[in-house]
Design an enzyme around this catalytic site. Sequence first.
Site, short mmCIF file in Angstrom:
data_model
loop_
_atom_site.label_atom_id
_atom_site.label_comp_id
_atom_site.label_asym_id
_atom_site.label_seq_id
_atom_site.Cartn_x
_atom_site.Cartn_y
_atom_site.Cartn_z
N TYR A 8 0.84 -1.22 0.00
CA TYR A 8 0.00 0.00 0.00
C TYR A 8 0.87 1.26 0.00
O TYR A 8 0.50 2.29 -0.56
CB TYR A 8 -0.98 -0.02 1.18
CG TYR A 8 -2.20 0.84 0.96
CD1 TYR A 8 -3.04 0.63 -0.14
CD2 TYR A 8 -2.52 1.87 1.84
CE1 TYR A 8 -4.16 1.42 -0.34
CE2 TYR A 8 -3.65 2.66 1.64
CZ TYR A 8 -4.46 2.43 0.56
OH TYR A 8 -5.57 3.22 0.36
N LYS A 25 -3.21 8.46 2.83
CA LYS A 25 -4.46 8.25 3.59
C LYS A 25 -4.31 8.77 5.04
O LYS A 25 -5.29 9.25 5.62
CB LYS A 25 -4.85 6.78 3.60
CG LYS A 25 -5.35 6.25 2.26
CD LYS A 25 -6.61 6.94 1.77
CE LYS A 25 -7.24 6.22 0.59
NZ LYS A 25 -8.29 7.03 -0.08
P1 NAD Z 1 -12.66 3.66 -8.26
O1 NAD Z 1 -11.53 3.42 -9.21
O2 NAD Z 1 -13.99 3.16 -8.65
O3 NAD Z 1 -12.76 5.20 -7.89
C1 NAD Z 1 -11.64 6.05 -7.79
C2 NAD Z 1 -12.08 7.37 -8.38
O4 NAD Z 1 -11.06 8.36 -8.24
C3 NAD Z 1 -12.41 7.26 -9.87
O5 NAD Z 1 -13.74 7.65 -10.09
C4 NAD Z 1 -11.46 8.25 -10.51
O6 NAD Z 1 -12.05 8.89 -11.62
C5 NAD Z 1 -11.22 9.20 -9.36
N1 NAD Z 1 -10.04 10.04 -9.56
C6 NAD Z 1 -8.73 9.65 -9.62
N2 NAD Z 1 -7.96 10.72 -9.91
C7 NAD Z 1 -8.79 11.79 -10.04
C8 NAD Z 1 -8.61 13.16 -10.34
N3 NAD Z 1 -7.39 13.66 -10.63
N4 NAD Z 1 -9.69 13.98 -10.37
C9 NAD Z 1 -10.93 13.48 -10.11
N5 NAD Z 1 -11.17 12.20 -9.83
C10 NAD Z 1 -10.12 11.36 -9.80
O7 NAD Z 1 -12.18 3.00 -6.88
P2 NAD Z 1 -12.82 3.03 -5.41
O8 NAD Z 1 -12.20 1.89 -4.73
O9 NAD Z 1 -14.28 3.17 -5.47
O10 NAD Z 1 -12.16 4.35 -4.79
C11 NAD Z 1 -12.90 5.36 -4.14
C12 NAD Z 1 -12.22 5.75 -2.82
O11 NAD Z 1 -12.33 4.66 -1.91
C13 NAD Z 1 -10.73 6.04 -2.94
O12 NAD Z 1 -10.41 7.12 -2.09
C14 NAD Z 1 -10.09 4.77 -2.43
O13 NAD Z 1 -8.78 4.97 -1.92
C15 NAD Z 1 -11.07 4.46 -1.32
N6 NAD Z 1 -10.99 3.10 -0.78
C16 NAD Z 1 -11.09 2.02 -1.61
C17 NAD Z 1 -11.00 0.76 -1.08
C18 NAD Z 1 -11.09 -0.45 -1.96
O14 NAD Z 1 -10.63 -1.53 -1.56
N7 NAD Z 1 -11.66 -0.35 -3.16
C19 NAD Z 1 -10.83 0.57 0.31
C20 NAD Z 1 -10.74 1.69 1.13
C21 NAD Z 1 -10.82 2.96 0.57
#
Ligand code: NAD
Length: 264
Positions: free
Chosen positions: A158, A165
């Site tokens: 990570y 984060k």
């Molecule tokens: P996802 O890929 O579906 O979403 C990530 C989003 O970030 C995308 O919609 C992308 O367009 C956007 N993004 C990236 N760079 C950008 C920029 N410059 N401007 C605007 N938008 C931008 O994946 P996800 O897992 O749904 O991620 C959403 C959040 O959840 C993130 O913060 C991720 O770290 C967090 N998260 C995810 C998990 C997991 O396991 N999937 C766990 C904990 C936290």
Amino acid sequence: MGFLQGKRALITGIASERSIASGIAEAMHREGAELAFTYQNDKLKSRVEKAAAEYGSDIVLPLDVSDDAQIAACFEQLGQRWNDGFDILVHAIAFAPREAIAGQFLDGLTRENFALSHDISAYSLAALAKAARPAMQGRKGAVLTLSYLGAERALQNYNVMGVAKASLEATVRYLALNLGAEGIRVNAISAGPIKTLAASGIAGFRKILGHVEANAPLRRTVTIEDVGNVGAFLCSDLAAGVTGEVTYVDAGYNIVGMTGLGEE
Ligand code: NAD
């Protein structure tokens, strides 16, 4: 009547039906909120427009958070549609270059990777909250972001995203303190691993899912519906006394210290 009836929510971060933001949109829509959406780039535009249409929304705005002009334009355009303000801002955005979220922390580390990860994944929360602030006055507003256990623990692969984060979670607390006097609450959900586009960039992600299934108290991973429901609650008046918090939605994985010793 849903518990978000009469609320307006701006939802960022939809890239697919599996996005955590999609789970949050679904729950907020079900609970009666009116929704608006942003998309990162033209490649994602039609996908987000389709999702918006499913929720009866035609407010779909471009927003790349690395660009100050786009942030300003987004809230300017939103103000034209919701001219008396809105209640909820959902920040579901993160990015780190692939080589920085694989292998050893120092191997993938560069000044550029570090800065970019923090810019997109942590600074953007503060930047969006600052831009949204005028439109959220006098409305019992709520801001929600998404974090991960890597903010608090050193997790293999990570790497720099964990450091970003940690910055994001600290930003939640400083925003909560700053905006509390205006009645605006700021919270994070620390979600367990879910297979999304962003997550598939993390090396060994399949193994991470298996590890959580085997060791979390609930013996399963979480879904975007699990996260969406808690997100809707945290942004509703039911959570009026909660701000500056990181709430785990991870099937309990974060509380476990040691398992698997077998019978004595
Ligand atoms: P996802 O890929 O579906 O979403 C990530 C989003 O970030 C995308 O919609 C992308 O367009 C956007 N993004 C990236 N760079 C950008 C920029 N410059 N401007 C605007 N938008 C931008 O994946 P996800 O897992 O749904 O991620 C959403 C959040 O959840 C993130 O913060 C991720 O770290 C967090 N998260 C995810 C998990 C997991 O396991 N999937 C766990 C904990 C936290």
